[in-house]
Structures are given as structure tokens and as C-alpha cells.
Design an enzyme around this catalytic site. Structure first.
Site, PDB file in Angstrom:
ATOM      1  N   ASP A  78      13.421 -49.948  57.877  1.00  0.00           N
ATOM      2  CA  ASP A  78      13.513 -50.485  59.153  1.00  0.00           C
ATOM      3  C   ASP A  78      12.940 -51.877  59.182  1.00  0.00           C
ATOM      4  OD1 ASP A  78      14.957 -49.048  61.278  1.00  0.00           O
ATOM      5  OD2 ASP A  78      13.276 -47.488  61.149  1.00  0.00           O
ATOM      6  N   SER A 105      16.825 -38.893  65.073  1.00  0.00           N
ATOM      7  CA  SER A 105      15.893 -38.597  66.030  1.00  0.00           C
ATOM      8  C   SER A 105      16.460 -37.247  66.837  1.00  0.00           C
ATOM      9  CB  SER A 105      15.702 -39.584  67.089  1.00  0.00           C
ATOM     10  OG  SER A 105      16.720 -39.963  67.941  1.00  0.00           O
ATOM     11  N   ARG A 150      23.926 -42.678  69.985  1.00  0.00           N
ATOM     12  CA  ARG A 150      23.752 -41.347  69.846  1.00  0.00           C
ATOM     13  C   ARG A 150      22.488 -41.299  68.913  1.00  0.00           C
ATOM     14  NH1 ARG A 150      27.242 -38.235  72.262  1.00  0.00           N
ATOM     15  NH2 ARG A 150      29.190 -38.952  72.705  1.00  0.00           N
ATOM     16  N   THR A 158      19.725 -41.962  73.626  1.00  0.00           N
ATOM     17  CA  THR A 158      19.847 -41.959  75.119  1.00  0.00           C
ATOM     18  C   THR A 158      21.028 -41.492  75.355  1.00  0.00           C
ATOM     19  OG1 THR A 158      18.393 -43.928  75.342  1.00  0.00           O
ATOM     20  CG2 THR A 158      20.042 -43.860  76.906  1.00  0.00           C
TER      21      THR A 158
END
Length: 507
Positions: free
Chosen positions: A271, A214, A210, A218
Site C-alpha cells: 500500500d 476487508s 466492494r 461500503t
């Protein structure tokens, strides 16, 4: 200490369900007048172990005032309630949570020691057990950020993440999977790649996430079309029946420590290459994949900003995958702008449906990107000869076989439905004439989130201004969709404050 106080510092209280959603944090609520606070020294923010009915969980202690709780009761957040399987009025035993024994290993990494297999297993195991506070998790993430982990350390971290959760196994090989490292709004290729590949006879048990930061993950987009919270048994039945699925990974407990690390790392905007590789490959290994395709979009406002960074990331994926016996292939793709028109769960799902239905107005960039990835996966999985995968994928989509497979997967997962876009709309118009020269993916995604995505499934943005398109004053660059007037107003305000989200080069 009181004479009647237990030697382990614990106390008992009656459970009370407060109906508070505390997100990913388990919370115990205690009246500030409780003897544990006034006499035994329990304070707000403390970590406690809570036991009830044969189960236990680690929780954060929050104090409440004003008589919300009876002095002899303790409230539980919804997550804590579920973990304990508690009932109103049942006895809770609460004691100080033990400090994680593995944290000295985090300190060692901070001071430059390599992360061994044993250290990685100990740290990840304690994180998955809830023994680390967010600040301790942040320290571990920071110790691993940048290029601080060698390939052997990434190997160790990946294996530890797999070991901490469920690992699926499937009869026969190959078992294929794909992943995009992210950073592009609307890039919902999975909803197309899975049915194309499954229709061609490959096994693709796709577990997806989930959204964390963002406008849609998907799983969020797929959930507007069919149920995604499949347990392991249901997921296995779907894959055995249809050859593939698109399920939410959180429901099958794949690499649970990684979900915790992601939750803490995203606000830090860390990241790191190493942690990204460990995160992705741990979930692919846990899902039982043998062949994995990794899409790495590159662009100035994507997650990966340069070709050099993409090449470095690709080498790390290949090296760690090889060490685990995974056949990994990477694709470096264009990440300068959104993919498709929809940004937000329902809008992205509607784009995918249009492509599957071969609608003439379907977004061609989404179509071609998905076909290219499906073709690569068909070749990687041995279904197509080198260079022939794209043609096979294209024929499968054009024939309607991919649509039929997608409908069958949705039916097996609990039934297909067609989503609706948010009815409240606002068009953002071009202030000057010229040619679209830049798109700020991050701010465009921010507009979609302020509009309500992904919490409001129909909210988001419809994007109409791809790079190179000529525009005139007053042309629509993008349309904001919302389900509530307040969310629409917030999104419109952000768009007005950032007029160069779509950059136009005047002609």
C-alpha cells in the site's frame, strides 16, 4: 506450420459456456487434444486474444482433460462470456495476444527512470486493456512501491488512471466527496455522511468499492439496504433527484485500471503512499468531484501506522489534488480500534441505520466520527462557516432530515430493505479481568471474514470491548455471527488461536 494454418497463428472453435466464475481473470478453456495445442504449440497459461461477434478480449488459456470439452469447442469463463457477449455455438477466433508495447517503460522505472506522462498513459492503457499478465502488473506495482514516485510521477499516474475509464460531469459546483484510506473494521461513515451532506443541499455522487480483503466495503454494506449496481444514467437520475447516491464504482467503469492494480497489489500487501494517492484521487476526479475530504486513520494495526506516515500521505494528497484543481482537505483520525459495533455488510448497515434513526443504543463512536466528517465536508463545500459544520451536521441528524434523505436515496436507487444478521452466534469471552488496552484490527477483521463476510452478508463480528472498557472474566468481548456452521467453526478456531485480539491489561 500446417499449410492451412492462418498466418497470424489463429484458430477457430465453437463457444461453450461452462459457468465457471474465474473472478477478475478472463479465461479460455481448451481441450488438451485440440490441434492448437498438439500442433500449433498453444500451452497452458498463454495469453490469447479471443474474438466473437465483433468483440474481443484478452484471456488466459487453461487446458482441460477428460472429455469435458469437445475437441472443436472452447469454453469461456463467465467474465470472458460477458465481455464477448457470446452465444453457445458461436464462432470464436483465437490468436496469441500481443505483448504489451509499454512494458519496456516499466523496466525503465525499475532501473530508476522517472515515470513520464506518456509512459504512465501507455502502461495504464495496456493494463486496462488486459494486455498485462499478473506478474507484469506486479512488477509495475513493485516499481512504484514505497517512496519511489515523486509528486510529478503521481500526477502522471493519476491522470492516466482517469483517462482509462469513464469520467462523470455534473452541472454546477461544488461537487463534494469523501474517502477513508482504510484499515479500520466497521468504519462505515459514508452511509451517514452522504445523507447528512445531501440533506444540507450539497451534491455528493458517492461511488464506493466492494471489499477486496476487508470484511465489507461500503458498496457491500449499502447493498444490504438498497441496490448499488447503478449504470451511469441511473446514477445521474438519482443524484439529480436527491443530491447524492451511494453506488458501486465498478458499475460505472471509473478508473478500471486501478481496480486491476488493487486486485494484484493487495495479496502483496503493498500500500505505497504514491499508488494510494493516485488510486483515490483518480476515482474522485473520474466521479466529477471538485472538493474532497480524506480521512486518514492512524493506529498500530491500521493501514497507516504512524503520525509521520499520515502527515507524509496528507502532503501528497494535497499536492496532487492541487495540481488537478481539486480542493482537498485531510483529517488524521484515531485508528486504534474498530468503529461502531458491527463488522460485516449487514452488521455495519444496521449500525448506520441505528444512528440515522437516532436510536439511543446506536454506537456513539460511529455517530460522532460521521458527524465530524460531515461537518468538515459542509465547511469544505461552503455550506457552513468555518467551525459551524459540526453543529449543522448534528442538527440535520437530530431532526430526522438525514434519515429521510437516506430513505429517499435508497428508494431512488431501487428500494430500501432492512438486512438481517447471521443467526449462528458464538461469544468470545474475557479470560481475565482488567481493562481493554489493545485491539488487533487485522485479526478481528480476519475473524469476520472467516465467518463468511462479505460473501455472506449477515456474517461478521459484533464488537463489545472498546479501548478503556473494564471487563471481568466471562464478559463478552465480541460475538461472531455466521450463516453456516462451517464458517462459524472456522472463525471460532481463528479466534481461539489468537486470544489477544482484544488485549486486556490486568488490574
Amino acid at each position: 506450420m500446417r499449410n492451412d494454418a492462418p498466418v497470424d497463428g489463429s484458430f477457430c472453435a465453437s463457444a461453450q459456456r461452462l459457468g465457471i466464475d474465474s473472478g477478475d481473470a478472463a479465461v479460455l478453456y481448451l481441450d488438451a487434444r485440440h490441434a492448437a495445442c498438439t500442433i500449433d504449440g498453444f500451452s497452458a497459461g498463454a495469453r490469447v486474444r479471443v474474438c466473437a461477434q465483433g468483440r474481443s478480449t484478452i484471456a488466459q488459456l487453461n487446458l482441460v482433460h477428460g472429455g469435458i470439452l469437445k475437441p472443436d469447442h472452447a469454453g469461456l469463463s463467465e467474465l470472458a462470456w460477458r465481455r464477448l457477449g457470446a452465444l453457445d455455438g458461436c464462432e470464436l477466433r483465437v490468436q496469441p495476444a500481443p505483448s504489451p508495447r509499454s512494458f519496456p517503460m516499466v523496466r525503465s522505472k525499475i532501473y530508476g527512470q522517472d515515470l513520464s506522462v506518456d509512459a504512465a498513459r501507455a502502461i495504464v492503457g495496456d493494463i486496462a486493456a488486459g494486455l498485462y499478465s499478473d506478474i507484469e502488473i506486479a512488477a509495475f506495482i513493485t516499481a512504484c512501491a514505497g517512496k519511489r514516485l515523486k509528486v510529478d510521477e503521481v500526477f502522471a499516474l493519476t491522470g492516466a488512471m482517469v483517462q482509462a475509464g469513464t469520467r462523470l460531469e455534473w452541472p454546477g459546483t461544488p461537487v463534494v466527496d469523501k474517502h477513508c484510506v482504510g484499515g479500520l473494521p466497521g468504519n462505515r461513515t459514508t452511509l451517514l455522511v452522504v445523507p447528512i451532506v445531501a440533506a444540507c443541499g450539497l451534491t455528493i455522487p458517492k461511488t464506493s468499492s466492494r471489499s477486496i480483503t476487508s470484511p465489507a466495503g461500503t458498496a457491500d454494506a449499502m447493498e444490504t439496504l438498497a441496490p448499488v449496481a447503478l449504470d451511469t444514467a441511473r446514477m445521474r437520475r438519482v443524484v439529480e433527484q436527491e443530491g447524492g447516491c451511494i453506488a458501486w464504482g465498478g458499475a460505472v467503469d471509473l478508473s478500471p485500471a486501478d481496480d486491476i492494480l488493487i486486485r494484484v497489489s493487495r495479496p502483496l500487501d503493498f500500500d505505497g503512499e504514491a499508488t494510494m494517492v493516485a488510486s483515490v484521487l483518480s476515482k474522485k476526479l473520474a466521479a466529477g468531484a471538485t472538493h474532497v475530504l480524506i480521512d486518514i486513520p492512524v493506529g498500530p494495526s491500521a493501514k497507516v501506522r504512524s503520525e509521520a506516515a499520515a502527515e507524509s500521505l496528507s502532503r501528497m494528497f494535497l499536492a496532487v489534488g492541487r495540481a488537478y484543481g481539486l480542493s482537498v482537505r485531510t483529517v488524521i483520525s484515531d485508528g486504534r480500534q474498530p468503529v461502531g459495533r458491527g463488522i460485516g455488510p449487514a452488521l455495519e448497515a444496521l449500525d448506520a441505520l441505528a444512528v440515522l434513526r437516532n436510536h439511543p443504543d446506536a454506537p456513539q463512536d460511529l455517530r460522532e466520527r460521521a458527524l465530524a466528517l460531515a461537518g468538515e465536508l459542509l465547511e469544505l463545500g461552503g455550506k457552513a462557516e468555518a467551525g459551524a459544520g459540526l453543529a449543522m451536521a448534528r442538527a440535520t441528524l437530530a431532526s430526522g432530515a438525514a434519515l429521510r434523505k437516506f430513505e429517499a436515496i435508497c428508494a431512488a436507487q431501487g428500494g430500501m430493505r432492512v438486512p438481517e444478521a447471521g443467526a449462528r452466534r458464538y461469544a468470545v469471552l474475557a479470560a481475565r479481568s482488567g481493562q481493554v488496552a489493545t485491539v488487533d484490527n487485522r485479526h478481528l477483521a480476519r475473524v469476520a471474514k472467516l465467518a463468511g463476510a462479505p460473501q455472506d452478508p449477515g456474517a461478521g463480528v459484533l464488537f463489545h470491548a472498546p479501548l478503556g472498557r473494564p471487563v471481568r472474566v466471562g464478559d463478552v468481548l465480541y460475538t461472531i455471527c455466521a450463516e453456516s456452521p462451517g464458517a462459524l467453526a472456522r472463525a471460532v478456531s481463528h479466534a481461539a488461536a489468537h486470544p489477544d485480539i482484544v488485549g486486556i491489561l490486568e488490574s
